[in-house]
Design a protein around this motif. Structure first.
Motif, PDB file in Angstrom:
ATOM      1  N   PRO A   1      15.169  -8.012  -4.486  1.00  0.00           N
ATOM      2  CA  PRO A   1      16.523  -7.381  -3.523  1.00  0.00           C
ATOM      3  C   PRO A   1      17.234  -6.104  -3.882  1.00  0.00           C
ATOM      4  CG  PRO A   1      16.628  -9.224  -3.118  1.00  0.00           C
ATOM      5  CD  PRO A   1      16.636  -9.600  -4.134  1.00  0.00           C
ATOM      6  N   ARG A   2      17.328  -6.287  -5.819  1.00  0.00           N
ATOM      7  CA  ARG A   2      17.894  -5.354  -6.193  1.00  0.00           C
ATOM      8  C   ARG A   2      17.486  -3.970  -6.775  1.00  0.00           C
ATOM      9  NH1 ARG A   2      17.841  -9.011 -10.074  1.00  0.00           N
ATOM     10  NH2 ARG A   2      16.865  -9.142 -12.023  1.00  0.00           N
ATOM     11  N   LEU A   3      15.934  -4.353  -6.888  1.00  0.00           N
ATOM     12  CA  LEU A   3      15.178  -2.907  -7.276  1.00  0.00           C
ATOM     13  C   LEU A   3      14.177  -3.210  -5.868  1.00  0.00           C
ATOM     14  CD1 LEU A   3      13.136  -5.511  -9.695  1.00  0.00           C
ATOM     15  CD2 LEU A   3      14.667  -2.852  -9.680  1.00  0.00           C
ATOM     16  N   LEU A   4      14.770  -3.252  -4.301  1.00  0.00           N
ATOM     17  CA  LEU A   4      14.009  -2.249  -2.991  1.00  0.00           C
ATOM     18  C   LEU A   4      13.597  -1.427  -3.168  1.00  0.00           C
ATOM     19  CD1 LEU A   4      12.531  -3.723  -0.850  1.00  0.00           C
ATOM     20  CD2 LEU A   4      15.203  -2.634   0.295  1.00  0.00           C
ATOM     21  N   PRO A   5      14.207  -0.099  -3.649  1.00  0.00           N
ATOM     22  CA  PRO A   5      13.899   1.244  -4.324  1.00  0.00           C
ATOM     23  C   PRO A   5      12.822   1.299  -4.510  1.00  0.00           C
ATOM     24  CG  PRO A   5      16.189   0.413  -4.347  1.00  0.00           C
ATOM     25  CD  PRO A   5      15.807  -0.178  -4.602  1.00  0.00           C
ATOM     26  N   LEU A   6      12.758   0.474  -5.978  1.00  0.00           N
ATOM     27  CA  LEU A   6      11.812   0.817  -6.707  1.00  0.00           C
ATOM     28  C   LEU A   6      10.169   0.534  -5.849  1.00  0.00           C
ATOM     29  CD1 LEU A   6      10.127   1.416  -9.151  1.00  0.00           C
ATOM     30  CD2 LEU A   6      10.565  -0.968 -10.385  1.00  0.00           C
ATOM     31  N   ALA A   7      10.369  -0.392  -5.463  1.00  0.00           N
ATOM     32  CA  ALA A   7       8.930  -1.166  -4.595  1.00  0.00           C
ATOM     33  C   ALA A   7       9.020  -0.135  -3.211  1.00  0.00           C
ATOM     34  CB  ALA A   7       9.658  -2.513  -3.768  1.00  0.00           C
ATOM     35  N   VAL A   8      10.319   0.687  -2.731  1.00  0.00           N
ATOM     36  CA  VAL A   8       9.892   1.661  -1.803  1.00  0.00           C
ATOM     37  C   VAL A   8       9.115   2.971  -2.007  1.00  0.00           C
ATOM     38  CG1 VAL A   8      10.592   2.978   0.254  1.00  0.00           C
ATOM     39  CG2 VAL A   8      11.167   0.994  -0.010  1.00  0.00           C
ATOM     40  N   THR A   9       9.819   3.352  -3.701  1.00  0.00           N
ATOM     41  CA  THR A   9       8.381   4.545  -4.242  1.00  0.00           C
ATOM     42  C   THR A   9       7.469   4.120  -4.511  1.00  0.00           C
ATOM     43  OG1 THR A   9      11.143   4.616  -5.266  1.00  0.00           O
ATOM     44  CG2 THR A   9       9.350   6.052  -6.342  1.00  0.00           C
ATOM     45  N   LEU A  10       7.266   2.884  -5.268  1.00  0.00           N
ATOM     46  CA  LEU A  10       5.946   2.771  -5.039  1.00  0.00           C
ATOM     47  C   LEU A  10       5.295   2.627  -3.965  1.00  0.00           C
ATOM     48  CD1 LEU A  10       6.249  -0.424  -8.096  1.00  0.00           C
ATOM     49  CD2 LEU A  10       5.936   2.211  -8.311  1.00  0.00           C
ATOM     50  N   TYR A  11       5.446   2.008  -2.892  1.00  0.00           N
ATOM     51  CA  TYR A  11       4.824   1.749  -1.982  1.00  0.00           C
ATOM     52  C   TYR A  11       4.660   3.322  -1.244  1.00  0.00           C
ATOM     53  CZ  TYR A  11       4.846  -2.819  -0.909  1.00  0.00           C
ATOM     54  OH  TYR A  11       4.887  -3.694  -1.265  1.00  0.00           O
ATOM     55  N   ALA A  12       5.613   4.329  -1.537  1.00  0.00           N
ATOM     56  CA  ALA A  12       5.646   5.909  -1.277  1.00  0.00           C
ATOM     57  C   ALA A  12       4.313   6.575  -1.370  1.00  0.00           C
ATOM     58  CB  ALA A  12       6.481   6.647  -1.155  1.00  0.00           C
ATOM     59  N   LEU A  13       4.479   6.519  -3.454  1.00  0.00           N
ATOM     60  CA  LEU A  13       2.945   7.074  -3.946  1.00  0.00           C
ATOM     61  C   LEU A  13       1.825   6.525  -3.734  1.00  0.00           C
ATOM     62  CD1 LEU A  13       5.038   7.321  -7.444  1.00  0.00           C
ATOM     63  CD2 LEU A  13       4.914   8.806  -6.087  1.00  0.00           C
TER      64      LEU A  13
ATOM     65  N   LEU B   1      -3.471   2.586   4.414  1.00  0.00           N
ATOM     66  CA  LEU B   1      -2.936   3.063   5.448  1.00  0.00           C
ATOM     67  C   LEU B   1      -1.955   2.316   6.044  1.00  0.00           C
ATOM     68  CD1 LEU B   1      -1.815   6.165   5.040  1.00  0.00           C
ATOM     69  CD2 LEU B   1      -3.443   6.583   7.043  1.00  0.00           C
ATOM     70  N   VAL B   2      -2.731   1.982   7.495  1.00  0.00           N
ATOM     71  CA  VAL B   2      -1.717   1.462   8.469  1.00  0.00           C
ATOM     72  C   VAL B   2      -0.948   0.341   8.399  1.00  0.00           C
ATOM     73  CG1 VAL B   2      -1.860   0.179  10.850  1.00  0.00           C
ATOM     74  CG2 VAL B   2      -3.477   2.405  10.617  1.00  0.00           C
ATOM     75  N   ASN B   3      -1.416  -0.557   7.170  1.00  0.00           N
ATOM     76  CA  ASN B   3      -0.285  -1.644   7.248  1.00  0.00           C
ATOM     77  C   ASN B   3       1.025  -0.954   6.294  1.00  0.00           C
ATOM     78  OD1 ASN B   3      -1.818  -3.251   7.818  1.00  0.00           O
ATOM     79  ND2 ASN B   3      -3.262  -3.879   6.320  1.00  0.00           N
ATOM     80  N   ILE B   4       1.074   0.204   5.580  1.00  0.00           N
ATOM     81  CA  ILE B   4       2.090   0.497   4.248  1.00  0.00           C
ATOM     82  C   ILE B   4       2.534   0.912   5.052  1.00  0.00           C
ATOM     83  CG2 ILE B   4       0.854   2.616   3.454  1.00  0.00           C
ATOM     84  CD1 ILE B   4       2.292   1.769   1.227  1.00  0.00           C
ATOM     85  N   LEU B   5       2.116   1.811   6.341  1.00  0.00           N
ATOM     86  CA  LEU B   5       3.215   2.592   7.203  1.00  0.00           C
ATOM     87  C   LEU B   5       3.666   1.059   7.807  1.00  0.00           C
ATOM     88  CD1 LEU B   5       1.113   5.730   8.327  1.00  0.00           C
ATOM     89  CD2 LEU B   5       3.113   5.825   7.095  1.00  0.00           C
ATOM     90  N   ARG B   6       3.087   0.215   8.873  1.00  0.00           N
ATOM     91  CA  ARG B   6       3.845  -0.705   9.599  1.00  0.00           C
ATOM     92  C   ARG B   6       5.108  -1.398   8.337  1.00  0.00           C
ATOM     93  NH1 ARG B   6       3.568  -6.777  10.226  1.00  0.00           N
ATOM     94  NH2 ARG B   6       4.426  -6.876  12.213  1.00  0.00           N
ATOM     95  N   THR B   7       4.282  -1.661   7.441  1.00  0.00           N
ATOM     96  CA  THR B   7       5.802  -2.083   6.071  1.00  0.00           C
ATOM     97  C   THR B   7       6.849  -1.165   5.708  1.00  0.00           C
ATOM     98  OG1 THR B   7       4.132  -3.014   4.646  1.00  0.00           O
ATOM     99  CG2 THR B   7       5.929  -3.041   3.628  1.00  0.00           C
ATOM    100  N   LEU B   8       6.596   0.141   5.913  1.00  0.00           N
ATOM    101  CA  LEU B   8       7.652   0.607   5.093  1.00  0.00           C
ATOM    102  C   LEU B   8       8.511   0.933   6.795  1.00  0.00           C
ATOM    103  CD1 LEU B   8       5.877   3.511   3.521  1.00  0.00           C
ATOM    104  CD2 LEU B   8       7.437   2.626   3.157  1.00  0.00           C
TER     105      LEU B   8
END
Length: 579
Positions: free
Chosen positions: A84-96, A439-446
């Protein structure tokens, strides 16, 4: 709704006979299976309301958190793999990764899908003939060219409509891209270069687009779309194509000059002399301007290595640093695509025939198709439980590729070389479909991470990503002195996206036992979208003729301001500031 979704999400993946398919075009709705295991009304959005130690269990045990299709489990990755503490890192990788998926979509459509479509249209005698200006030129523009430019949008819509939990992405992207293109892009064109709009094509396209938006508004209001209505979307586009051809024929009869170039009101049919090449051209040839003056015999190995090189080193040295940086990101994608997708170029003497590479494509393209169809489910299927499908495809394709290599030469393309255009079209379509699914799956995840509806993600990220290519090409065209043609493209291209995207996307979800798809907007954001798009079209429909089709910078400022106001209202509606 829960009953219908329970059938969709069942292991068999089938609905009971006569049960309508429910597509939520606002927020995600709780499926029936989730209601049975976690309590009625609980959906995947609830994961962030639980303790972080329960996130992984919630994702694994909740049917609503299962992503249909795709090769990567994005929800499992962010909530189970990353602490959980690395959630911002995961979001950043997903955005890239999201940005890179848009690059994959753009490169595939521009350099592989679109050129093969042009080659197919040439083989079907639908190409533009400069010497004899026939009616097939506008037909080519509003069918093959529109399909090539709108491929990412349509594939994204079809993928999103295939899942009731992501249908909001399709509606949001189609409406959001419509508002963006008809305001920001059209306004930017007039800011770059004021001009006089083409009167009759403008009125024709705006009227057809307003009819399409009104039809979509009606089916959202009724909450369902039947088989006849889905076919009506596709029929309306066919009628639009016929209208373009008929208008062209009438205009030429009035001019009495069938061989003359079109008048200023018909910008969608450029000639080779007075207009730039459309964006749907073969951009896949690298370093062709440096070909030797005298022909020379090249070995098959040298032909293969040259054809697989996506870099032109002379061009690399004279380009600025930001171009090199972007090219470095695209090189891996282009290399994989060059390996798996053949490209036929009718403008070249050898039709882009690369014997060793094309023979390799006979193996790699079918393998790509079977391994990306349904995320590899068909390719990994074992015949009689013994031999996998991909193994059979490998054996047959290898034998066929070897026969082609033996019976052809490096210098002369075979008579059946046009078949490679159809193979390239199919392979590039599978690449686009695979990228659109991710693309659709990662947008739903975000959306689940940030607790955002699918509609707002569709009207922002998906709409912007799919429209960025058209934006740059239209603005570049305007800067080069062709604002009328760019302005016409703003309205002509999105007609294809909404009619074919909604019509085909819903039609593919219907079966003989359930010729009905239900659309239930749970969020007022859907109505904000439909109203904003309709209002922008009415504004242009009234304002442009009122100014005698003379578009100045004030019109562009008004359109861009309108989009900013719309975006603010949409976000305030999403965050429930406006009810």
């Amino acid at each position: 709704g829960a009953t219908g979704l329970a059938g969709v999400l069942s292991p068999a993946g089938a609905l009971p006979a006569g049960t309508p398919l429910l597509l939520d075009v606002g927020h995600t709705l709780p499926p029936g299976g989730d209601a049975l295991s976690h309590g009625r009304g609980l959906d995947c959005w609830e994961v962030r309301k639980h303790n972080s130690s329960e996130w992984c269990h919630f994702i694994r045990s909740n049917l609503d958190c299962r992503l249909d299709g795709g090769f990567l489990d994005y929800l499992g990755g962010v909530f189970c793999v990353f602490p959980p503490r690395l959630l911002p890192l995961a979001v950043t990788l997903y955005a890239l990764w999201l940005l890179y998926l848009f690059i994959i979509l753009g490169v595939t459509a521009e350099k592989f899908f679109c050129p093969n479509l042009s080659a197919i249209s040439t083989n079907l005698k639908l190409s533009h003939n400069v010497a004899v200006f026939s009616l097939t030129s506008p037909l080519h523009g509003v069918t093959f060219l529109a399909f090539g430019n709108g491929a990412p949008d349509v594939f994204s819509a079809v993928v999103a409509f295939s899942n009731p939990r992501t249908a909001g992405l399709a509606i949001g992207a189609i409406f959001g891209a419509g508002v963006f293109v008809t305001t920001v892009v059209a306004g930017g064109i007039t800011l770059f270069k004021p001009f006089m709009a083409a009167s009759r094509p403008f009125l024709r396209d705006v009227i057809f687009y307003m009819v399409a938006v009104f039809l979509t508004f009606v089916i959202l209001y009724l909450g369902r779309i039947r088989l006849g209505e889905a076919l009506g979307y596709l029929g309306l586009y066919v009628f639009y194509v016929l209208t373009v051809v008929l208008c062209t024929w009438i205009h030429r009869r009035q001019r009495g000059d069938g061989l003359a170039p079109p008048g200023p009101w018909e910008p969608e049919m450029p000639t080779d002399v007075e207009e730039p090449e459309p964006s749907c051209t073969n951009s896949g040839d690298y370093g062709e301007e440096y070909r030797p003056l005298l022909p020379s015999q090249e070995t098959s190995l040298r032909i293969l290595t040259t054809a697989l090189s996506p870099l032109d080193y002379r061009k690399w040295r004279r380009k600025p640093w930001y171009w090199r940086l972007f090219k470095a990101f695209k090189v891996p994608v282009e290399l994989v695509l060059l390996l798996t997708v053949p490209v036929v170029d009718p403008d070249k003497d050898d039709l882009n025939w690369k014997r060793p590479l094309n023979c390799l494509h006979v193996l790699t393209s079918p393998l790509l198709c079977v391994l990306t169809l349904k995320s590899g489910a068909y390719g990994l299927y074992q015949i009689q439980g013994v031999f996998p499908v991909w193994g059979l495809v490998t054996l047959v394709a290898s034998a066929l590729g070897l026969i082609i290599f033996i019976t052809t030469s490096n210098e002369e393309p075979p008579k059946y070389h046009c078949v490679f255009a159809f193979l390239g079209f199919l392979a590039s379509a599978m690449w686009i479909n695979a990228a659109a699914t991710e693309l659709v799956n990662i947008l739903r995840t975000l959306g689940i991470i940030f607790q955002l509806s699918n509609t707002v993600l569709g009207l922002t990220l998906l709409a912007w990503g799919n429209s960025i290519g058209d934006t740059f090409s239209d603005l570049t065209m305007a800067r080069q002195g062709y604002p009328r043609m760019a302005f016409s493209a703003c309205f002509g291209g999105i007609i294809f996206n909404i009619l074919v995207g909604v019509g085909l996307g819903c039609l593919l979800q219907m079966t003989s036992s359930q010729p009905l798809v239900k659309l239930e907007p749970d969020s007022p954001l859907v109505w904000v979208l439909a109203g904003a798009l309709g209002l922008s079209l009415v504004f242009s429909f009234v304002t442009v003729p009122a100014h005698c089709f003379q578009l100045g910078r004030a019109y562009g400022v008004c359109l861009i301001t309108y989009y900013l106001v719309f975006l603010c209202v949409a976000l305030l509606t999403e965050f429930r500031v406006i009810h």
